[in-house]
Motif scaffolding. Structure first.
Motif, PDB file in Angstrom:
ATOM      1  N   ALA A 120       0.815  -1.210   0.000  1.00 22.89           N
ATOM      2  CA  ALA A 120       0.000   0.000   0.000  1.00 22.89           C
ATOM      3  C   ALA A 120       0.852   1.265   0.000  1.00 22.89           C
ATOM      4  O   ALA A 120       0.358   2.351  -0.349  1.00 22.89           O
ATOM      5  CB  ALA A 120      -0.941   0.004   1.202  1.00 22.89           C
ATOM      6  N   ARG A 121       2.138   1.140   0.359  1.00 21.94           N
ATOM      7  CA  ARG A 121       3.016   2.313   0.427  1.00 21.94           C
ATOM      8  C   ARG A 121       3.906   2.462  -0.810  1.00 21.94           C
ATOM      9  O   ARG A 121       4.760   3.346  -0.846  1.00 21.94           O
ATOM     10  CB  ARG A 121       3.900   2.224   1.679  1.00 21.94           C
ATOM     11  CG  ARG A 121       3.110   2.178   2.979  1.00 21.94           C
ATOM     12  CD  ARG A 121       4.024   2.323   4.185  1.00 21.94           C
ATOM     13  NE  ARG A 121       4.920   1.176   4.347  1.00 21.94           N
ATOM     14  CZ  ARG A 121       4.639   0.098   5.079  1.00 21.94           C
ATOM     15  NH1 ARG A 121       3.477   0.017   5.713  1.00 21.94           N
ATOM     16  NH2 ARG A 121       5.508  -0.899   5.191  1.00 21.94           N
ATOM     17  N   THR A 122       3.725   1.597  -1.817  1.00 23.71           N
ATOM     18  CA  THR A 122       4.631   1.625  -2.967  1.00 23.71           C
ATOM     19  C   THR A 122       4.087   2.378  -4.171  1.00 23.71           C
ATOM     20  O   THR A 122       4.722   2.394  -5.219  1.00 23.71           O
ATOM     21  CB  THR A 122       4.963   0.184  -3.405  1.00 23.71           C
ATOM     22  OG1 THR A 122       3.762  -0.468  -3.834  1.00 23.71           O
ATOM     23  CG2 THR A 122       5.606  -0.599  -2.266  1.00 23.71           C
ATOM     24  N   GLY A 123       2.925   2.964  -4.044  1.00 18.69           N
ATOM     25  CA  GLY A 123       2.382   3.752  -5.149  1.00 18.69           C
ATOM     26  C   GLY A 123       1.759   2.934  -6.269  1.00 18.69           C
ATOM     27  O   GLY A 123       1.644   3.420  -7.402  1.00 18.69           O
ATOM     28  N   LEU A 124       1.361   1.713  -5.997  1.00 18.98           N
ATOM     29  CA  LEU A 124       0.707   0.896  -7.022  1.00 18.98           C
ATOM     30  C   LEU A 124      -0.653   1.477  -7.381  1.00 18.98           C
ATOM     31  O   LEU A 124      -1.402   1.956  -6.517  1.00 18.98           O
ATOM     32  CB  LEU A 124       0.515  -0.536  -6.516  1.00 18.98           C
ATOM     33  CG  LEU A 124       1.755  -1.413  -6.404  1.00 18.98           C
ATOM     34  CD1 LEU A 124       1.407  -2.710  -5.670  1.00 18.98           C
ATOM     35  CD2 LEU A 124       2.331  -1.731  -7.785  1.00 18.98           C
ATOM     36  N   GLU A 125      -0.960   1.427  -8.661  1.00 17.23           N
ATOM     37  CA  GLU A 125      -2.283   1.831  -9.138  1.00 17.23           C
ATOM     38  C   GLU A 125      -3.081   0.553  -9.388  1.00 17.23           C
ATOM     39  O   GLU A 125      -2.730  -0.248 -10.242  1.00 17.23           O
ATOM     40  CB  GLU A 125      -2.156   2.633 -10.442  1.00 17.23           C
ATOM     41  CG  GLU A 125      -1.215   3.824 -10.342  1.00 17.23           C
ATOM     42  CD  GLU A 125      -0.609   4.199 -11.690  1.00 17.23           C
ATOM     43  OE1 GLU A 125      -1.103   3.694 -12.735  1.00 17.23           O
ATOM     44  OE2 GLU A 125       0.358   4.976 -11.696  1.00 17.23           O
ATOM     45  N   LEU A 126      -4.140   0.350  -8.606  1.00 15.78           N
ATOM     46  CA  LEU A 126      -4.936  -0.863  -8.707  1.00 15.78           C
ATOM     47  C   LEU A 126      -6.233  -0.582  -9.450  1.00 15.78           C
ATOM     48  O   LEU A 126      -6.847   0.478  -9.274  1.00 15.78           O
ATOM     49  CB  LEU A 126      -5.256  -1.420  -7.313  1.00 15.78           C
ATOM     50  CG  LEU A 126      -4.064  -1.698  -6.407  1.00 15.78           C
ATOM     51  CD1 LEU A 126      -4.546  -2.242  -5.067  1.00 15.78           C
ATOM     52  CD2 LEU A 126      -3.100  -2.688  -7.055  1.00 15.78           C
ATOM     53  N   ARG A 127      -6.650  -1.546 -10.267  1.00 15.71           N
ATOM     54  CA  ARG A 127      -7.923  -1.405 -10.966  1.00 15.71           C
ATOM     55  C   ARG A 127      -8.486  -2.798 -11.246  1.00 15.71           C
ATOM     56  O   ARG A 127      -7.748  -3.792 -11.273  1.00 15.71           O
ATOM     57  CB  ARG A 127      -7.767  -0.650 -12.286  1.00 15.71           C
ATOM     58  CG  ARG A 127      -6.986  -1.416 -13.355  1.00 15.71           C
ATOM     59  CD  ARG A 127      -7.148  -0.780 -14.722  1.00 15.71           C
ATOM     60  NE  ARG A 127      -6.701  -1.675 -15.785  1.00 15.71           N
ATOM     61  CZ  ARG A 127      -7.124  -1.601 -17.043  1.00 15.71           C
ATOM     62  NH1 ARG A 127      -7.981  -0.673 -17.384  1.00 15.71           N
ATOM     63  NH2 ARG A 127      -6.694  -2.448 -17.952  1.00 15.71           N
ATOM     64  N   HIS A 128      -9.793  -2.865 -11.440  1.00 11.42           N
ATOM     65  CA  HIS A 128     -10.399  -4.105 -11.904  1.00 11.42           C
ATOM     66  C   HIS A 128     -11.463  -3.769 -12.947  1.00 11.42           C
ATOM     67  O   HIS A 128     -12.212  -2.806 -12.810  1.00 11.42           O
ATOM     68  CB  HIS A 128     -10.987  -4.922 -10.737  1.00 11.42           C
ATOM     69  CG  HIS A 128     -12.123  -4.262 -10.020  1.00 11.42           C
ATOM     70  ND1 HIS A 128     -11.935  -3.483  -8.913  1.00 11.42           N
ATOM     71  CD2 HIS A 128     -13.456  -4.285 -10.249  1.00 11.42           C
ATOM     72  CE1 HIS A 128     -13.094  -3.035  -8.483  1.00 11.42           C
ATOM     73  NE2 HIS A 128     -14.048  -3.514  -9.278  1.00 11.42           N
TER      74      HIS A 128
END
Length: 281
Positions: A120-128
């Motif tokens: 959650a702290r690594t800047g990932l962009e999540l989508r579904h």
């Protein structure tokens, strides 16, 4: 001829791939039949049955065909008495129960939860999104390449696409991106009250950012909100695939041992009934 109990979605997917298929009813079950590969001298039936089928086993004993049975919930003793041969040893699945968010987090292994928090702290962009109807999608191609390297059989990309097309909304793509580039992805297949963790792949940058923990958590939250009670994470192998087994069980999944694959033919059944029970188990 191979016949097996499956969902309407699979039947539509098979037809979309131009498999010659026909469905029929038998003892209250729906069967899908298709011709593929070499023909056996007599029909072959592949059956998936749940608990409580002793009477069904006995009734099928007189049929002039080879029967292959995946008999979850049926004891080895009952199968041996019905004249079935053990063909493949049981596999153990990781089944992940869903529920309130706090309860799901509490069931996680500490290391798994720590990596989820780190992701959650690594800047990932999540989508579904619904799985695109694209057999050349990067995730399907990555999975096919991995299957070739490891020497195992995977669903062909066209079958995943056919599922997505014939059952809209039941094949969901979850992606983790960095600056718009996908670094990890997974596909969840929704069916009835459950779902299956079908395909997953993480690129090196995704692994460094613990993207798969973030994606699976995203999938768990989506599935729980959609009414799914359990996700099947697939088989676990604590000897040949310890790392993957730890990943799956670290989610809070419970190991569930199946009953193996059994074969029956009326000519061989009398001998099968004399097998040592230790073989059957």
């Amino acid at each position: 001829m191979i016949a097996f109990q499956q969902s309407d979605a699979f039947l539509r997917a098979a037809r979309a791939l131009d498999w010659p298929v026909a469905a029929r009813e038998d003892a209250g079950l729906r069967w899908i039949e298709h011709w593929r590969g070499p023909r056996w001298p007599s029909p072959v039936r592949l059956v998936s049955r749940g608990p409580g089928c002793r009477d069904w086993l006995a009734a099928r004993g007189a049929e002039p065909c080879v029967t292959l049975l995946n008999a979850e919930g049926v004891s080895p003793g009952d199968l041996r008495r019905a004249g079935y041969w053990p063909l493949m040893t049981p596999v153990t699945l990781a089944r992940l129960p869903l529920g309130p968010e706090a309860a799901m987090r509490a069931r996680m292994a500490q290391k798994w939860r720590n990596r989820l928090n780190a992701a959650a702290r690594t800047g990932l962009e999540l989508r579904h999104v619904p799985m695109p109807a694209d057999a050349d999608h990067w995730l399907l191609q990555a999975d096919a390449a991995q299957a070739r390297r490891a020497g195992y059989a995977a669903w062909p990309p066209a079958l995943v696409v056919a599922w997505a097309v014939t059952s809209p909304g039941t094949a969901v793509l979850f992606e983790a991106r960095v600056s718009g580039r996908p670094v990890a992805g997974l596909i969840l297949l929704r069916h009835g009250p459950g779902a299956t963790y079908h395909v997953a792949h993480s690129r090196p940058e995704g692994r460094a950012r613990h993207a798969m923990q973030a994606l699976l958590w995203e999938a768990m939250l989506w599935a729980q909100a959609d009414g799914v009670r359990e996700i099947d994470l697939g088989a676990i192998d604590t000897q040949g695939g310890r790392g993957l087994a730890r990943f799956k069980l670290g989610t809070g999944a419970r190991p569930h041992r199946l009953s193996g694959t059994w074969g029956h033919h009326k000519v061989l059944a009398p001998l099968a009934r004399r097998l040592p029970l230790s073989w059957a188990a």
